[in-house]
Each structure stands twice: as C-alpha cells, then as structure tokens.
Design a protein around this motif. Structure first.
Motif, PDB file in Angstrom:
ATOM      1  N   HIS A 173       0.475  -1.078  -0.233  1.00  0.00           N
ATOM      2  CA  HIS A 173      -0.128   0.104   0.305  1.00  0.00           C
ATOM      3  C   HIS A 173       0.517   1.305   0.041  1.00  0.00           C
ATOM      4  CE1 HIS A 173      -4.387  -1.422   0.437  1.00  0.00           C
ATOM      5  NE2 HIS A 173      -3.515  -2.839   0.612  1.00  0.00           N
ATOM      6  N   LEU A 174       1.701   1.206   0.052  1.00  0.00           N
ATOM      7  CA  LEU A 174       3.103   2.127   0.697  1.00  0.00           C
ATOM      8  C   LEU A 174       2.916   2.944  -0.522  1.00  0.00           C
ATOM      9  CD1 LEU A 174       4.757   1.343   4.050  1.00  0.00           C
ATOM     10  CD2 LEU A 174       3.783   3.835   3.537  1.00  0.00           C
ATOM     11  N   GLN A 175       3.666   1.259  -1.182  1.00  0.00           N
ATOM     12  CA  GLN A 175       4.327   1.689  -2.547  1.00  0.00           C
ATOM     13  C   GLN A 175       3.411   2.450  -3.405  1.00  0.00           C
ATOM     14  OE1 GLN A 175       8.079   1.771  -3.608  1.00  0.00           O
ATOM     15  NE2 GLN A 175       6.817   2.557  -5.033  1.00  0.00           N
ATOM     16  N   TYR A 176       2.118   1.976  -3.434  1.00  0.00           N
ATOM     17  CA  TYR A 176       0.618   2.339  -4.357  1.00  0.00           C
ATOM     18  C   TYR A 176       0.495   3.767  -4.110  1.00  0.00           C
ATOM     19  CZ  TYR A 176      -3.666   2.674  -5.942  1.00  0.00           C
ATOM     20  OH  TYR A 176      -5.108   3.104  -6.789  1.00  0.00           O
ATOM     21  N   MET A 177       0.858   4.147  -2.711  1.00  0.00           N
ATOM     22  CA  MET A 177       0.386   5.383  -3.024  1.00  0.00           C
ATOM     23  C   MET A 177       1.041   6.401  -2.883  1.00  0.00           C
ATOM     24  SD  MET A 177      -1.780   5.845   1.118  1.00  0.00           S
ATOM     25  CE  MET A 177      -0.431   4.017   2.136  1.00  0.00           C
ATOM     26  N   GLU A 178       2.485   5.790  -2.772  1.00  0.00           N
ATOM     27  CA  GLU A 178       4.163   6.739  -3.064  1.00  0.00           C
ATOM     28  C   GLU A 178       3.652   6.731  -4.670  1.00  0.00           C
ATOM     29  OE1 GLU A 178       7.698   8.375  -3.071  1.00  0.00           O
ATOM     30  OE2 GLU A 178       6.115   8.130  -1.767  1.00  0.00           O
ATOM     31  N   ASN A 179       3.710   5.992  -5.708  1.00  0.00           N
ATOM     32  CA  ASN A 179       3.348   6.103  -7.001  1.00  0.00           C
ATOM     33  C   ASN A 179       2.132   7.024  -7.698  1.00  0.00           C
ATOM     34  OD1 ASN A 179       5.371   4.284  -7.423  1.00  0.00           O
ATOM     35  ND2 ASN A 179       4.124   2.299  -7.462  1.00  0.00           N
ATOM     36  N   GLU A 180       1.129   6.661  -7.024  1.00  0.00           N
ATOM     37  CA  GLU A 180       0.092   7.868  -7.392  1.00  0.00           C
ATOM     38  C   GLU A 180       0.385   9.061  -7.208  1.00  0.00           C
ATOM     39  OE1 GLU A 180      -3.520   6.591  -8.304  1.00  0.00           O
ATOM     40  OE2 GLU A 180      -2.209   5.193  -9.014  1.00  0.00           O
ATOM     41  N   ARG A 218       2.905   4.148  12.904  1.00  0.00           N
ATOM     42  CA  ARG A 218       4.149   2.589  13.222  1.00  0.00           C
ATOM     43  C   ARG A 218       3.567   1.594  11.748  1.00  0.00           C
ATOM     44  NH1 ARG A 218      -1.973   3.943  15.214  1.00  0.00           N
ATOM     45  NH2 ARG A 218      -3.238   3.113  13.830  1.00  0.00           N
ATOM     46  N   GLY A 219       3.795   2.702  10.588  1.00  0.00           N
ATOM     47  CA  GLY A 219       3.747   1.334   9.763  1.00  0.00           C
ATOM     48  C   GLY A 219       4.622   1.256   8.479  1.00  0.00           C
ATOM     49  N   GLY A 220       6.028   2.011   8.475  1.00  0.00           N
ATOM     50  CA  GLY A 220       6.984   1.989   7.854  1.00  0.00           C
ATOM     51  C   GLY A 220       7.049   2.958   6.814  1.00  0.00           C
TER      52      GLY A 220
END
Length: 222
Positions: free
Chosen positions: A149-156, A185-187
């Motif tokens: 999810h982090l990478q998805y949001m970063e890309n978006e 707390r999620g990286g």
C-alpha cells in the motif's frame, strides 16, 4: 452552529482541519479516551448510538463517519475549492481516495496496532507465545501488505502531487490520518519521498495548524 464532538488523538482531528479549510465557524465539545483502555468515554453514546468519534451536529442534523462528514460538509458549504468538478477524472480520484482511506488503509493499520499490543494484553506467563504469534502474523500478513500500500500511494502521488490530482482537495484531508498512521507505526520513511513530502506540506498548511491549536495535542495511538 456546527459542533464537533472531538475525541483526543482520533480521526476527528481531520474534521477540525476540514472546517478550518472551509473557513466555517464551529464549536468543539471535548472528550478524552480512557487512559487504560484507550476507548472513547460513554458520554459519546448520548451523541451517537455507537459512542464513537468523529461525530458532528449541525442544527438538528447529526452526522457520523469521517467520509460521510466530509461529503456532508462539502455538499452544504464548499464553494468548489476542495471538491473537484463533477465528471472529471479528478472527481473520480477524489471519490476513490475518500473511501480508500477508511476502506483499505485503516483496517491494515488497525490490525497492526492490535497485534502490536496483543503480547501486553495477556497474562505474563503466556506473553512469549503471544508475542511469537503476533510477530509471525505481522511478518507474514500485515507488514507485506503495508509495504504494498505504501508503494501504491507513493506511485499515485506521482500523477499530480496530491491524491486527487494536481490540486489539494478534501481527499487529502481524509488521507491524512492513514498516512500519519503509516508514519507513526506502519513503515513510512524516507524510502517514500513523495509521501514524506505530502506530510510535510499538509502539516505546514495554516488551516492544519489552526486545527491543532483548537483541537489540542494530537498523537496517534501506538
């Protein structure tokens, strides 16, 4: 007069922020979490049957749930600054991220919080076993999903800098809580520069700062 039933260290902080961005007058009724359980106090049951925050009252209208509050306030009070025009790709992205925040991102963060606290919530004798189970579940199930999810949001965010596109919108207000949770707390760290820049930018907004001044200290549960 709009009243925000404001629970400390909760999603209701972003409702205050939205009201500040809209330039609306409002009052705050403060509620404090139980310091042992971290649950909302029973007084909130008098406002809404679930006894949770955020909740707003606007005259005779009571609205709960973050996304519903955002939609209600924009439909009634926005002048087009925080809601992309109907029929545009930005409007579709706005709607998506408005619901993604609570529908996809927050359940993972809640699971992460629960399993992080699990070893402390059981008798001392079985804490090593509980810790092993919790760490195993987090390592196999939660942490990989959070990374995805982090990478998805970063890309978006690369598509315009904000979640709905090139302009700041209420979707960014709604997304602030899960992104702050990921930072806490999620990286979320410097591996995701666009998300880090997003946080720095929203935290610097005058309306965000005014909401903090009115709402009081704000620290996410860990």
């Amino acid at each position: 007069m709009i009243t925000v039933h404001h629970l400390n260290n909760s999603r209701s902080q972003r409702v205050l922020w939205l009201l500040e961005e809209l330039g609306l007058e409002y009052e705050i009724k403060f509620y404090q979490r139980n310091p042992k359980t971290m649950l909302a106090p029973p007084e909130l049951l008098a406002v809404h049957p679930l006894g949770k925050s955020p909740v707003i009252t606007d005259g005779d209208v009571t609205v709960a749930e973050s996304g519903a509050i955002v939609e209600y306030l924009l439909e009634r009070y926005d002048d087009g600054r925080l809601l992309p025009p109907a029929g545009t790709p930005e409007r579709l992205r706005y709607r998506y991220w408005l619901h993604y925040a609570e529908g996809s991102a927050m359940p993972l963060l809640l699971l992460q919080l629960i399993f992080s606290r699990l070893p402390k919530a059981v008798p001392a004798l079985i804490r090593p076993i509980a810790r092993m189970i919790a760490d195993g579940f987090k390592g196999r199930m939660i942490t990989p999903q959070l990374g995805r999810h982090l990478q998805y949001m970063e890309n978006e965010l690369a598509q315009g800098g904000w979640f709905a596109g090139a302009a700041f919108s209420a979707a960014d207000i709604q997304m602030s809580f899960p992104v702050e949770g990921l930072r806490s707390r999620g990286g979320l760290d410097q591996r995701y520069p666009r998300l880090m820049h997003y946080l720095d930018t929203i935290h610097a907004r005058p309306a965000y700062q005014r909401a903090l001044e009115r709402g009081g200290p704000y620290e996410l549960l860990r």
